[in-house]
Design a protein around this motif. Structure first.
Motif, PDB file in Angstrom:
ATOM      1  N   ASP A  26       0.938  -0.987  -0.129  1.00  0.00           N
ATOM      2  CA  ASP A  26      -0.102  -0.038  -0.016  1.00  0.00           C
ATOM      3  C   ASP A  26       0.646   1.285   0.093  1.00  0.00           C
ATOM      4  O   ASP A  26       1.924   1.297   0.684  1.00  0.00           O
ATOM      5  CB  ASP A  26      -0.886   0.241   1.170  1.00  0.00           C
ATOM      6  N   VAL A  27       0.354   2.094  -0.889  1.00  0.00           N
ATOM      7  CA  VAL A  27       1.196   3.604  -0.597  1.00  0.00           C
ATOM      8  C   VAL A  27       0.527   4.289   0.227  1.00  0.00           C
ATOM      9  O   VAL A  27      -0.702   4.568   0.337  1.00  0.00           O
ATOM     10  CB  VAL A  27       1.091   4.169  -2.011  1.00  0.00           C
ATOM     11  N   CYS A  97      -1.841   8.657   8.115  1.00  0.00           N
ATOM     12  CA  CYS A  97      -2.480   9.889   7.559  1.00  0.00           C
ATOM     13  C   CYS A  97      -3.011  10.460   8.872  1.00  0.00           C
ATOM     14  O   CYS A  97      -3.415   9.931   9.782  1.00  0.00           O
ATOM     15  CB  CYS A  97      -3.848   9.438   6.693  1.00  0.00           C
ATOM     16  N   HIS A  98      -2.781  11.813   8.910  1.00  0.00           N
ATOM     17  CA  HIS A  98      -3.200  12.627  10.067  1.00  0.00           C
ATOM     18  C   HIS A  98      -4.710  12.723  10.336  1.00  0.00           C
ATOM     19  O   HIS A  98      -5.201  13.090  11.319  1.00  0.00           O
ATOM     20  CB  HIS A  98      -2.721  14.168   9.792  1.00  0.00           C
ATOM     21  N   CYS A 104      -2.687   8.189   3.046  1.00  0.00           N
ATOM     22  CA  CYS A 104      -3.226   9.491   3.039  1.00  0.00           C
ATOM     23  C   CYS A 104      -4.185   9.406   1.461  1.00  0.00           C
ATOM     24  O   CYS A 104      -4.930  10.025   1.365  1.00  0.00           O
ATOM     25  CB  CYS A 104      -2.285  10.321   2.829  1.00  0.00           C
ATOM     26  N   PHE A 105      -4.015   8.348   0.813  1.00  0.00           N
ATOM     27  CA  PHE A 105      -4.749   8.200  -0.500  1.00  0.00           C
ATOM     28  C   PHE A 105      -6.369   7.586  -0.322  1.00  0.00           C
ATOM     29  O   PHE A 105      -6.518   6.530  -0.892  1.00  0.00           O
ATOM     30  CB  PHE A 105      -3.773   7.406  -1.479  1.00  0.00           C
ATOM     31  N   PHE A 106      -7.094   8.157   0.604  1.00  0.00           N
ATOM     32  CA  PHE A 106      -8.288   7.574   0.727  1.00  0.00           C
ATOM     33  C   PHE A 106      -9.540   8.163  -0.041  1.00  0.00           C
ATOM     34  O   PHE A 106     -10.692   7.508   0.069  1.00  0.00           O
ATOM     35  CB  PHE A 106      -8.556   7.675   2.194  1.00  0.00           C
ATOM     36  N   SER A 107      -9.253   9.064  -0.852  1.00  0.00           N
ATOM     37  CA  SER A 107     -10.389   9.532  -1.737  1.00  0.00           C
ATOM     38  C   SER A 107     -10.193   9.283  -3.339  1.00  0.00           C
ATOM     39  O   SER A 107      -8.857   9.105  -3.829  1.00  0.00           O
ATOM     40  CB  SER A 107      -9.794  11.274  -1.853  1.00  0.00           C
ATOM     41  N   LYS A 108     -11.347   8.611  -3.655  1.00  0.00           N
ATOM     42  CA  LYS A 108     -11.070   7.856  -4.882  1.00  0.00           C
ATOM     43  C   LYS A 108     -12.081   8.561  -5.789  1.00  0.00           C
ATOM     44  O   LYS A 108     -13.437   8.961  -5.407  1.00  0.00           O
ATOM     45  CB  LYS A 108     -11.670   6.443  -4.711  1.00  0.00           C
ATOM     46  N   LEU A 109     -11.868   8.997  -7.043  1.00  0.00           N
ATOM     47  CA  LEU A 109     -12.641   9.505  -7.969  1.00  0.00           C
ATOM     48  C   LEU A 109     -13.710   8.536  -8.522  1.00  0.00           C
ATOM     49  O   LEU A 109     -13.321   7.548  -9.174  1.00  0.00           O
ATOM     50  CB  LEU A 109     -11.677   9.886  -9.357  1.00  0.00           C
ATOM     51  N   TRP A 114     -14.898  13.265  -5.926  1.00  0.00           N
ATOM     52  CA  TRP A 114     -13.919  12.407  -5.012  1.00  0.00           C
ATOM     53  C   TRP A 114     -14.642  12.138  -3.816  1.00  0.00           C
ATOM     54  O   TRP A 114     -15.351  12.634  -2.906  1.00  0.00           O
ATOM     55  CB  TRP A 114     -12.933  13.689  -4.417  1.00  0.00           C
ATOM     56  N   VAL A 117     -13.138   6.645   0.571  1.00  0.00           N
ATOM     57  CA  VAL A 117     -13.348   5.243   0.609  1.00  0.00           C
ATOM     58  C   VAL A 117     -13.089   4.365   1.800  1.00  0.00           C
ATOM     59  O   VAL A 117     -13.191   3.089   1.711  1.00  0.00           O
ATOM     60  CB  VAL A 117     -13.224   4.734  -0.914  1.00  0.00           C
ATOM     61  N   ASP A 118     -11.879   4.899   2.432  1.00  0.00           N
ATOM     62  CA  ASP A 118     -11.338   4.124   3.552  1.00  0.00           C
ATOM     63  C   ASP A 118     -11.666   4.627   4.883  1.00  0.00           C
ATOM     64  O   ASP A 118     -11.872   5.829   4.999  1.00  0.00           O
ATOM     65  CB  ASP A 118      -9.771   4.114   3.263  1.00  0.00           C
TER      66      ASP A 118
ATOM     67  N   ILE B  73      -8.187   6.388  -9.658  1.00  0.00           N
ATOM     68  CA  ILE B  73      -7.614   7.541  -9.676  1.00  0.00           C
ATOM     69  C   ILE B  73      -7.895   8.075  -8.296  1.00  0.00           C
ATOM     70  O   ILE B  73      -8.884   8.173  -7.708  1.00  0.00           O
ATOM     71  CB  ILE B  73      -8.167   8.888 -10.631  1.00  0.00           C
ATOM     72  N   ARG B  74      -7.071   8.284  -7.271  1.00  0.00           N
ATOM     73  CA  ARG B  74      -7.075   8.705  -5.910  1.00  0.00           C
ATOM     74  C   ARG B  74      -6.467   9.762  -5.717  1.00  0.00           C
ATOM     75  O   ARG B  74      -5.404  10.332  -6.330  1.00  0.00           O
ATOM     76  CB  ARG B  74      -6.372   7.728  -5.002  1.00  0.00           C
ATOM     77  N   LEU B  75      -6.705  10.567  -4.516  1.00  0.00           N
ATOM     78  CA  LEU B  75      -6.126  11.942  -4.112  1.00  0.00           C
ATOM     79  C   LEU B  75      -5.943  11.855  -2.571  1.00  0.00           C
ATOM     80  O   LEU B  75      -6.346  10.990  -1.899  1.00  0.00           O
ATOM     81  CB  LEU B  75      -7.316  12.787  -4.271  1.00  0.00           C
ATOM     82  N   ASP B  76      -4.750  12.416  -2.438  1.00  0.00           N
ATOM     83  CA  ASP B  76      -4.285  12.372  -1.030  1.00  0.00           C
ATOM     84  C   ASP B  76      -5.148  13.463   0.064  1.00  0.00           C
ATOM     85  O   ASP B  76      -5.990  14.161  -0.556  1.00  0.00           O
ATOM     86  CB  ASP B  76      -2.797  12.386  -0.846  1.00  0.00           C
TER      87      ASP B  76
END
Lengths: 129, 129
Positions: A26-27, A97-98, A104-109, A114, A117-118, B73-76
């Motif tokens: 996981d990134v 993630c803070h 930190c990459f919890f938002s998905k398009l 956005w 999703v996590d 596509i994910r965003l941080d």
């Protein structure tokens, strides 16, 4: 000439850094390092970044306890991006993630929006006392 | 207000992008996108970057055939870094790096030296004709 001299630091003396969880792939996050941050990371085996907002070294986990143990340091073909293979410590599963999430990459398009999703694994207010 | 407006583009109108192989979790490369590149990526489902050196859009694989099919596509959390989950097409296993390697992150820090630890899968001279 040391390994640090081989890095192509940007005009601000920084290099972008990707932190990837060694066990899962996981990134978890993306941050920046200056020369001193990377030297310390290699020396102590824990991720030390450069905080661009606070303009100082940031030993990840110094407040939250969410230390990143570094297993591998990699460099890309242009010598200008670093990849860390880490174990995210201080919570199981790891919280990088803070916002209290794993990554930190919890938002998905999704359909042009956005969407987070996590899940939040721990309330940030209990992480940063 | 679209999803593109929610991104915090840097002072050059760019956002850093990490390309991660969906099937393996391997981090394959790091590049940049401007607004048009990201819009096209979302639209066509293939990675389109902004080449900072050539100062133009760069449809990854346009010369090599090593297209990146985009699954997610994910965003941080700071809205300033994008993560793509991709399949690296055109060769098996996938080649993302211009050196003919799977990943651009093939150099590993070993006892104070950067060592290339991943094999060249295809001669770059036969990739770029």
């Amino acid at each position: 000439m040391t390994w640090l001299d081989e890095i192509r630091w940007d005009e601000n003396g920084l290099v972008p850094v990707i932190a990837q969880e060694a066990a899962t792939g996981d990134v978890l996050m993306f941050a920046w390092m200056n020369r001193e941050a990377l030297a310390r990371t290699a020396e102590c085996g824990e991720a030390v970044y450069w905080s661009r907002s606070r303009k100082k070294l940031w030993h990840k986990g110094e407040e939250s306890g969410h230390i990143q143990k570094v297993h591998e340091i990699r460099l890309d073909c242009d010598n200008d991006v670093v990849l860390l293979k880490i174990t995210q410590q201080g919570h199981e599963p790891g919280i990088a993630c803070h916002t209290g999430r794993h990554s930190c990459f919890f938002s998905k398009l999704v359909q042009g929006e956005w969407q987070p999703v996590d899940p939040v694994l721990k309330d940030p207010q209990t992480i940063y006392k």
